[in-house]
Design an enzyme around this catalytic site. Structure first.
Site, PDB file in Angstrom:
ATOM      1  N   HIS A  14      49.382  30.263  39.047  1.00  0.00           N
ATOM      2  CA  HIS A  14      49.085  31.455  38.212  1.00  0.00           C
ATOM      3  C   HIS A  14      49.624  31.177  36.807  1.00  0.00           C
ATOM      4  CE1 HIS A  14      48.973  36.073  37.727  1.00  0.00           C
ATOM      5  NE2 HIS A  14      49.141  35.537  36.528  1.00  0.00           N
ATOM      6  N   HIS A  16      48.816  31.621  32.390  1.00  0.00           N
ATOM      7  CA  HIS A  16      48.053  32.094  31.225  1.00  0.00           C
ATOM      8  C   HIS A  16      48.128  31.038  30.126  1.00  0.00           C
ATOM      9  CE1 HIS A  16      47.631  36.262  32.701  1.00  0.00           C
ATOM     10  NE2 HIS A  16      48.774  35.995  33.305  1.00  0.00           N
ATOM     11  N   LYS A 100      39.569  36.688  40.078  1.00  0.00           N
ATOM     12  CA  LYS A 100      40.758  37.487  39.802  1.00  0.00           C
ATOM     13  C   LYS A 100      40.420  38.972  39.731  1.00  0.00           C
ATOM     14  CE  LYS A 100      44.822  38.677  38.230  1.00  0.00           C
ATOM     15  NZ  LYS A 100      46.106  38.077  37.952  1.00  0.00           N
ATOM     16  N   HIS A 137      46.025  41.196  41.097  1.00  0.00           N
ATOM     17  CA  HIS A 137      47.137  41.835  40.384  1.00  0.00           C
ATOM     18  C   HIS A 137      47.400  43.148  41.107  1.00  0.00           C
ATOM     19  CE1 HIS A 137      49.618  42.767  36.730  1.00  0.00           C
ATOM     20  NE2 HIS A 137      49.560  43.944  37.335  1.00  0.00           N
ATOM     21  N   HIS A 175      52.264  37.278  41.848  1.00  0.00           N
ATOM     22  CA  HIS A 175      53.546  37.697  41.267  1.00  0.00           C
ATOM     23  C   HIS A 175      54.173  38.864  42.037  1.00  0.00           C
ATOM     24  CE1 HIS A 175      50.648  40.273  39.322  1.00  0.00           C
ATOM     25  NE2 HIS A 175      50.378  39.431  38.355  1.00  0.00           N
ATOM     26  N   ASP A 248      53.093  32.664  36.288  1.00  0.00           N
ATOM     27  CA  ASP A 248      52.668  33.758  35.411  1.00  0.00           C
ATOM     28  C   ASP A 248      53.249  33.572  34.007  1.00  0.00           C
ATOM     29  OD1 ASP A 248      51.279  36.005  34.658  1.00  0.00           O
ATOM     30  OD2 ASP A 248      52.635  37.436  35.599  1.00  0.00           O
TER      31      ASP A 248
END
Ligand code: DOR
Ligand code: ZN
Length: 347
Positions: A14, A16, A100, A137, A175, A248
């Site tokens: 995960h 970004h 996602k 999420h 997460h 994350d």
């Protein structure tokens, strides 16, 4: 004296990376240590179609410095308009590794996420058929639900109903920040896995709020009480196959974090492995770091583990890492674990 620990090269399930100047600035921080990463699609505009994912993958590969070996595993951002046929074609072409799900309004750039879960049932059914995992999420967005309860409520109101309605759907609860999330994944059988971030193993909600507000510890899902942090540490260091690393790592320029309305996200790519080695050593579980960082994730995603290895060395002198990295999009503060780190990745 130097102690060493050699692991299969790890992956980040995960991550970004953003786009443009920020992508260029942060990509080497992950590619230096990680062989692969699941790339989050919450760009503006989001990565919604197979065509968007192919273009974004090409931009990531173009930004990768020569000589670095890194494979981005692309994801699609699920919207109420997502076409099941486009998702299936992207999967068949080997272009995407997961889809996602952001509940609309849950976090950074989630405005195009899902409000009415019935509208995505067709996509979810198709994903269950073809074995394509859904990354979730896991927070409700209802104004009346306390932000510290949003993960636990999501499990009951959204995640469990989705899984019951979609037999065979493979889900990653991302997460995880609560004992409730850990328990749910642990009891959920082989079709559910959970990622745990580095920072949630280190901070609880006091770190954000005691002695002045600390914007660089603010992320979503927000860190919870200490008892939850301890449950996360126990799960991550247990070696159990359901739990694996998803950092994350989420860069924002410092001025966007240190603001009257600061963005959510902790940037941990730079020092994640040094922090994890310390956490696992504290838990007497260094021998299980490889399962968490390098083996359990590929097994869930039905991919081979990496061939290469990395070696961590422990030195008496603390590891030096920058307080912030400079990017073309502005400085980005590196997560401060609040303790000296002694394990470094051998260059
Ligand atoms: O803290 C977070 N930052 N949580 C998310 O879900 C999104 C991420 C981001 O994109 O900045
Ligand atoms: Zn994220």
């Amino acid at each position: 004296m130097t102690t060493t620990l050699t692991l299969r090269r790890p992956d980040d399930w995960h991550l970004h990376l953003r786009d443009g100047a920020m992508l260029e600035g942060v990509l080497p921080e992950s590619a230096r240590h990680f062989a692969r990463a699941i790339i989050m699609p919450n760009l503006v505009p989001p990565v919604v179609t197979a065509r968007d994912a192919a273009a974004y993958r090409d931009r990531i590969l173009a930004a990768l410095p020569a000589g670095m070996d890194f494979t981005p595993l692309m994801t699609l951002y699920l919207t109420e308009e997502t076409d099941p046929a486009d998702v299936a074609a992207a999967h068949a072409a080997g272009l995407v590794t997961a889809v996602k799900l952001y509940p609309a309004g849950a976090t950074t750039n989630s405005a195009s996420g899902v409000r009415d879960f019935d509208k995505v049932q067709g996509v979810l059914d198709r994903m269950a058929e073809i074995g394509l995992p859904l990354c979730v999420h896991g927070e409700v967005t209802d104004a009346e639900i306390d932000i510290f309860d949003r993960e636990a409520v999501f499990i009951d109101r959204v995640l469990d109903p989705i899984r019951r309605a979609t037999p065979g759907l493979r889900v990653v609860m991302e997460h995880i920040t609560t004992r409730d999330g850990i328990d749910y994944v642990r009891q959920g059988g082989p079709d559910i896995g959970g990622t745990i971030t580095t920072h949630h193993l280190v901070i609880n909600r006091n770190h954000i709020l005691v002695g002045g507000i600390k914007p660089h510890y603010y992320c979503l899902p927000v860190a919870k009480r200490e008892e939850h942090r301890l449950a996360l540490r126990a799960a991550a260091t247990s070696g159990e196959a359901s739990f694996f690393l998803g950092t994350d790592s989420a860069p924002h320029p410092d001025d966007a974090k240190e603001s009257a309305c600061g963005c959510a996200g902790c940037f941990t790519a730079t020092n994640t492995l040094s922090i994890l080695a310390r956490v696992f050593e504290e838990e007497g579980a260094l021998d299980r770091l490889e399962a968490f960082a390098s083996l359990n994730g590929p097994a869930f995603y039905r991919l081979p583990p990496n061939d290469g290895t990395i070696t961590l060395e422990k030195d008496a002198a603390p590891v030096a890492y920058p307080a912030r990295i400079e990017t073309g999009a502005g400085p980005v503060t590196v997560f401060d674990p609040g303790m000296p780190l002694h394990w470094r990745v051998r260059p």
